[in-house]
Design an enzyme around this catalytic site. Structure first.
Site, PDB file in Angstrom:
ATOM      1  N   PHE A  39       0.808  -1.222   0.000  1.00  0.00           N
ATOM      2  CA  PHE A  39       0.000   0.000   0.000  1.00  0.00           C
ATOM      3  C   PHE A  39       0.841   1.271   0.000  1.00  0.00           C
ATOM      4  O   PHE A  39       0.312   2.365   0.144  1.00  0.00           O
ATOM      5  CB  PHE A  39      -0.955   0.015   1.202  1.00  0.00           C
ATOM      6  CG  PHE A  39      -1.922  -1.127   1.202  1.00  0.00           C
ATOM      7  CD1 PHE A  39      -2.881  -1.249   0.217  1.00  0.00           C
ATOM      8  CD2 PHE A  39      -1.853  -2.100   2.189  1.00  0.00           C
ATOM      9  CE1 PHE A  39      -3.758  -2.314   0.207  1.00  0.00           C
ATOM     10  CE2 PHE A  39      -2.729  -3.171   2.191  1.00  0.00           C
ATOM     11  CZ  PHE A  39      -3.686  -3.277   1.193  1.00  0.00           C
ATOM     12  N   LYS A  61       8.040  -4.829   7.368  1.00  0.00           N
ATOM     13  CA  LYS A  61       8.766  -6.094   7.197  1.00  0.00           C
ATOM     14  C   LYS A  61       8.344  -6.727   5.880  1.00  0.00           C
ATOM     15  O   LYS A  61       7.172  -7.009   5.667  1.00  0.00           O
ATOM     16  CB  LYS A  61       8.470  -7.040   8.358  1.00  0.00           C
ATOM     17  CG  LYS A  61       9.023  -6.534   9.668  1.00  0.00           C
ATOM     18  CD  LYS A  61       8.686  -7.462  10.812  1.00  0.00           C
ATOM     19  CE  LYS A  61       9.256  -6.911  12.111  1.00  0.00           C
ATOM     20  NZ  LYS A  61       8.782  -7.640  13.273  1.00  0.00           N
ATOM     21  N   ALA A  95       2.381  -6.392  17.184  1.00  0.00           N
ATOM     22  CA  ALA A  95       1.748  -5.142  17.591  1.00  0.00           C
ATOM     23  C   ALA A  95       1.012  -5.239  18.916  1.00  0.00           C
ATOM     24  O   ALA A  95       1.083  -4.313  19.733  1.00  0.00           O
ATOM     25  CB  ALA A  95       0.797  -4.675  16.489  1.00  0.00           C
ATOM     26  N   LYS A 146      12.348 -12.945   9.534  1.00  0.00           N
ATOM     27  CA  LYS A 146      11.549 -13.226  10.733  1.00  0.00           C
ATOM     28  C   LYS A 146      10.075 -13.316  10.363  1.00  0.00           C
ATOM     29  O   LYS A 146       9.364 -14.186  10.817  1.00  0.00           O
ATOM     30  CB  LYS A 146      11.784 -12.152  11.793  1.00  0.00           C
ATOM     31  CG  LYS A 146      10.907 -12.286  13.034  1.00  0.00           C
ATOM     32  CD  LYS A 146       9.651 -11.479  12.879  1.00  0.00           C
ATOM     33  CE  LYS A 146       8.644 -11.771  13.958  1.00  0.00           C
ATOM     34  NZ  LYS A 146       7.298 -11.338  13.612  1.00  0.00           N
TER      35      LYS A 146
END
Length: 151
Positions: A39, A61, A95, A146
């Site tokens: 985005f 990421k 988060a 990760k």
């Protein structure tokens, strides 16, 4: 409050939503990119009235794949923003843990020492410890790997 992803976690009073990107970044000296990479849009930002020596940091990421091969998100931001000094912040955090003020660690990968110091000072706090290293690509690649191993 982000009712979709972090229901019940409210923002501090100094966080203000502004749907007008030009207004939101006017005079900014620091830009933080946190949106999913698919985005990312730079059309408006390229003509924004940013503050002097504005720096960017990516918390995104992932890696973009183009015809010429893989491309780091920090490189896309840097190139799209006219060569802006772009750092990254990556860690094995999610988060909801950060929002719950649980102990987390992350690393700033920077290209210039001054930028690394600014970003470390901005993000580091007792429950969110931030180290720094002069290695944007290395830190970003670790973050991307990760995410592929433990999304």
């Amino acid at each position: 409050e982000n009712v979709k992803y972090l229901k019940g976690k409210t923002f501090t009073n100094n966080v203000v939503a502004d749907p007008d990107i030009m207004s939101a970044v006017k005079g900014a000296t620091l830009l933080i990119f946190v949106t999913p990479h698919q985005f990312l849009k730079f059309d408006a930002l390229q003509t924004a009235e940013l503050g002097p020596d504005c720096k960017a940091i990516s918390l995104i990421k992932g890696i973009e794949f183009e015809e010429g091969g893989p491309r780091l998100i920090s490189g896309i931001i840097k190139d799209s923003m006219g060569g802006m000094d772009t750092s990254v912040l990556m860690g094995a955090n999610v988060a909801n843990e950060v929002a719950a003020d649980e102990f987390c660690e992350s690393t700033v990968g920077f290209a210039t020492e001054g930028a690394g110091a600014v970003w470390q000072k901005l993000f580091d706090c007792p429950t969110f410890r931030v180290g720094k290293i002069k290695d944007v690509a290395g830190v970003e690649l670790c973050g991307a790997v990760k995410n592929g191993v433990a999304p």
